[in-house]
Design an enzyme around this catalytic site. Structure first.
Site, PDB file in Angstrom:
ATOM      1  N   LYS A 138     -22.211 -16.897  -8.045  1.00 35.39           N
ATOM      2  CA  LYS A 138     -21.053 -17.756  -7.890  1.00 35.39           C
ATOM      3  C   LYS A 138     -21.427 -19.191  -8.253  1.00 35.39           C
ATOM      4  O   LYS A 138     -22.588 -19.550  -8.069  1.00 35.39           O
ATOM      5  CB  LYS A 138     -20.460 -17.688  -6.480  1.00 35.39           C
ATOM      6  CG  LYS A 138     -21.432 -17.712  -5.311  1.00 35.39           C
ATOM      7  CD  LYS A 138     -22.254 -18.889  -4.926  1.00 35.39           C
ATOM      8  CE  LYS A 138     -21.802 -20.288  -4.889  1.00 35.39           C
ATOM      9  NZ  LYS A 138     -22.918 -21.206  -4.450  1.00 35.39           N
ATOM     10  N   TYR A 224     -16.773 -20.457  -0.864  1.00 40.60           N
ATOM     11  CA  TYR A 224     -16.882 -19.686   0.385  1.00 40.60           C
ATOM     12  C   TYR A 224     -15.666 -19.948   1.283  1.00 40.60           C
ATOM     13  O   TYR A 224     -15.136 -19.039   1.921  1.00 40.60           O
ATOM     14  CB  TYR A 224     -18.161 -20.064   1.149  1.00 40.60           C
ATOM     15  CG  TYR A 224     -19.422 -19.612   0.469  1.00 40.60           C
ATOM     16  CD1 TYR A 224     -19.747 -18.259   0.405  1.00 40.60           C
ATOM     17  CD2 TYR A 224     -20.287 -20.523  -0.115  1.00 40.60           C
ATOM     18  CE1 TYR A 224     -20.904 -17.838  -0.227  1.00 40.60           C
ATOM     19  CE2 TYR A 224     -21.448 -20.113  -0.750  1.00 40.60           C
ATOM     20  CZ  TYR A 224     -21.753 -18.767  -0.804  1.00 40.60           C
ATOM     21  OH  TYR A 224     -22.892 -18.356  -1.436  1.00 40.60           O
TER      22      TYR A 224
HETATM   23  P1  NAD Z   1     -32.318 -23.500  -8.553  1.00 37.47           P
HETATM   24  O1  NAD Z   1     -32.161 -24.894  -9.055  1.00 37.47           O
HETATM   25  O2  NAD Z   1     -33.253 -23.274  -7.437  1.00 37.47           O
HETATM   26  O3  NAD Z   1     -32.767 -22.548  -9.747  1.00 37.47           O
HETATM   27  C1  NAD Z   1     -32.192 -22.633 -11.024  1.00 37.47           C
HETATM   28  C2  NAD Z   1     -33.062 -21.884 -12.010  1.00 37.47           C
HETATM   29  O4  NAD Z   1     -32.490 -22.038 -13.305  1.00 37.47           O
HETATM   30  C3  NAD Z   1     -34.492 -22.438 -12.088  1.00 37.47           C
HETATM   31  O5  NAD Z   1     -35.393 -21.370 -12.195  1.00 37.47           O
HETATM   32  C4  NAD Z   1     -34.493 -23.234 -13.372  1.00 37.47           C
HETATM   33  O6  NAD Z   1     -35.763 -23.263 -14.006  1.00 37.47           O
HETATM   34  C5  NAD Z   1     -33.495 -22.455 -14.219  1.00 37.47           C
HETATM   35  N1  NAD Z   1     -32.885 -23.274 -15.265  1.00 37.47           N
HETATM   36  C6  NAD Z   1     -32.703 -22.876 -16.535  1.00 37.47           C
HETATM   37  N2  NAD Z   1     -32.137 -23.841 -17.262  1.00 37.47           N
HETATM   38  C7  NAD Z   1     -31.958 -24.889 -16.438  1.00 37.47           C
HETATM   39  C8  NAD Z   1     -31.419 -26.187 -16.619  1.00 37.47           C
HETATM   40  N3  NAD Z   1     -30.939 -26.599 -17.808  1.00 37.47           N
HETATM   41  N4  NAD Z   1     -31.403 -27.003 -15.563  1.00 37.47           N
HETATM   42  C9  NAD Z   1     -31.855 -26.604 -14.347  1.00 37.47           C
HETATM   43  N5  NAD Z   1     -32.384 -25.386 -14.128  1.00 37.47           N
HETATM   44  C10 NAD Z   1     -32.435 -24.528 -15.163  1.00 37.47           C
HETATM   45  O7  NAD Z   1     -30.876 -22.971  -8.203  1.00 37.47           O
HETATM   46  P2  NAD Z   1     -30.487 -21.773  -7.230  1.00 37.47           P
HETATM   47  O8  NAD Z   1     -30.238 -22.310  -5.885  1.00 37.47           O
HETATM   48  O9  NAD Z   1     -31.437 -20.663  -7.393  1.00 37.47           O
HETATM   49  O10 NAD Z   1     -29.028 -21.377  -7.815  1.00 37.47           O
HETATM   50  C11 NAD Z   1     -28.899 -20.600  -8.982  1.00 37.47           C
HETATM   51  C12 NAD Z   1     -27.512 -19.955  -8.972  1.00 37.47           C
HETATM   52  O11 NAD Z   1     -27.411 -19.120  -7.847  1.00 37.47           O
HETATM   53  C13 NAD Z   1     -26.351 -20.933  -8.879  1.00 37.47           C
HETATM   54  O12 NAD Z   1     -25.287 -20.490  -9.669  1.00 37.47           O
HETATM   55  C14 NAD Z   1     -25.946 -20.900  -7.425  1.00 37.47           C
HETATM   56  O13 NAD Z   1     -24.581 -21.191  -7.218  1.00 37.47           O
HETATM   57  C15 NAD Z   1     -26.276 -19.478  -7.071  1.00 37.47           C
HETATM   58  N6  NAD Z   1     -26.623 -19.335  -5.648  1.00 37.47           N
HETATM   59  C16 NAD Z   1     -25.944 -18.407  -4.923  1.00 37.47           C
HETATM   60  C17 NAD Z   1     -26.231 -18.243  -3.596  1.00 37.47           C
HETATM   61  C18 NAD Z   1     -25.513 -17.204  -2.802  1.00 37.47           C
HETATM   62  O14 NAD Z   1     -25.633 -17.198  -1.579  1.00 37.47           O
HETATM   63  N7  NAD Z   1     -24.800 -16.293  -3.433  1.00 37.47           N
HETATM   64  C19 NAD Z   1     -27.200 -19.048  -2.984  1.00 37.47           C
HETATM   65  C20 NAD Z   1     -27.889 -19.969  -3.760  1.00 37.47           C
HETATM   66  C21 NAD Z   1     -27.584 -20.103  -5.096  1.00 37.47           C
END
Ligand code: NAD
Length: 379
Positions: A138, A224
């Protein structure tokens, strides 16, 4: 004061529970394509950031119907670390450039897109075109047009599409749906939902960069709260009016800080949400014509907690929501069980997000929404 658990709540109600399907793994006779003979689906995580690292990969060690088969990362240093930690063979490790080669990899059945929001559409579509089932985090994309493109790509490729909406697989949310469906507290008259956290970290993070996030608190946490109002009423809204508040414009240069919105539902129920990157909130409350219930917390990784106007405490044994979610999706693929969070659900939420932004741009004007009844509801 009583404790409601899945087991004893059933004995308190006349009818069974929707969540019973969670426990079932009976094969379902339908066309299953390439996965027909597999007992466990191989999942490849795309994007190894915090959600993949701390939630999804650990959960995949416990899933019944899927396992961590591969990774797709833009950071070469992570390849060996993940390979060593999870025993992932080199042939199942991809980067963003050679990702499309995954088409010929029979170990990988499902691609789970866990990248910054503006990359969801590209990688979901590439995964579908490679013939892989897709789970998309999401928000589904950063526009309704992107959601449509993902849905179309999955339909064209004949692959399944699920959203990473973990709450639909966990018991507290199932309980809310059951209260609403069974009219346990009468007709729903009002729902409020709050989903927010205070962001003080790196101002250059992608969540504060609209080109990568597609928006601020609303697309990150607001979905949410939107979802809570929908399963808290059992209806899609017919209109929304919204307001935006900004108190830290130097930090939130590019994305929304705080948004409130009010919904009307076809039954006459009204809803109110707040979402923010400036304060903490995590709750839902539903008032019916003969009582109320609430969850607080309502949308974190759990354990959630709830109570009702009858004095019941809502309590279930804790299990990883991500494990339950990925097993539900795998059962959908393998056995034809209902898709708890289909792509249309992600699209519906993005339609509401766009309507909220339109309302704010138009000074809080009421924006009409016109969904088919039940559009985007999961099974
Ligand atoms: P994060 O910043 O921790 O991780 C992002 C990942 O994307 C990293 O590994 C990064 O290296 C990579 N990436 C690739 N290209 C990038 C760029 N141009 N800029 C930044 N990062 C880049 O983020 P996250 O918290 O893991 O979130 C990732 C996704 O998961 C989002 O869409 C978020 O909404 C979703 N998410 C969902 C839940 C849930 O409960 N369903 C919880 C957290 C995150």
């Amino acid at each position: 004061m009583k404790n409601i658990t899945r087991r004893n709540f059933n004995s308190l109600t006349a009818k069974g529970i929707g969540g019973a399907a969670l426990l079932s793994s009976a094969p379902f006779a339908c066309a299953m394509g390439v996965n027909q003979k597999k007992e466990k689906l191989g999942i490849a995580l795309v994007g190894l950031g915090s959600y993949s690292t701390y939630q999804l990969a650990p959960a995949l060690q416990d899933t019944q119907h899927s396992y961590l088969a591969g990774i797709v990362t833009g950071t070469p240093a992570k390849e060996q670390i993940w390979a060593d930690k999870y025993g992932i063979p080199k042939r199942n490790i991809y980067n963003y450039q050679n990702f499309d080669d995954i088409a010929t990899n029979e170990d990988i059945d499902v691609v789970y897109v866990v990248l910054p929001n503006s990359m969801h559409a590209e990688f979901s579509i590439r995964a579908a075109q490679a013939g892989k089932h897709v789970i998309c985090e999401k928000p589904m994309g950063i526009s309704v047009a992107e959601c449509d493109a993902i849905i179309d790509a999955c339909k064209d490729a004949g692959v399944k599409l699920g959203m990473g909406y973990r709450l639909h697989s966990e018991p507290y949310t199932q309980q809310v749906k059951e209260f609403v469906r069974e009219r346990t507290f009468g007709d729903v008259l009002f729902v409020s939902a709050d989903a927010a956290y205070r962001s003080t970290g790196n101002p250059d993070q992608w969540r504060l960069d609209r080109s990568l996030s597609g928006g601020g608190a609303l697309v990150n946490m607001g979905v949410y709260a939107i979802q809570s109002t929908i399963y808290g009423t059992g209806e899609n809204p017919i209109s929304v009016a919204a307001q935006e508040f900004s108190t830290r414009p130097d930090y939130f240069k590019d994305t929304d800080e705080t948004i409130t919105a009010q919904f009307k539902f076809p039954s006459g129920a009204v809803g109110n949400i707040s979402t923010s990157h400036n304060f903490n909130a995590n709750a839902m409350y539903v008032s019916g014509s003969s009582g109320w219930f609430r969850l607080q917390p309502a949308n974190n990784y759990g354990p959630l907690s709830g109570e009702t106007s009858r004095g019941d405490i809502i309590k279930f044994p804790h299990e990883s929501q991500q494990k339950l979610q990925m097993d539900d999706f795998a059962r959908h693929v393998l056995f034809g069980e209902p898709n708890k969070a289909p792509g249309e659900m992600g699209k519906r939420d993005m339609m509401i997000v766009e309507a909220i932004y339109r309302s704010i741009a138009d000074d809080g004007a009421t924006i009409a929404l016109d969904f088919e009844p039940g559009f985007g509801f999961g099974g």
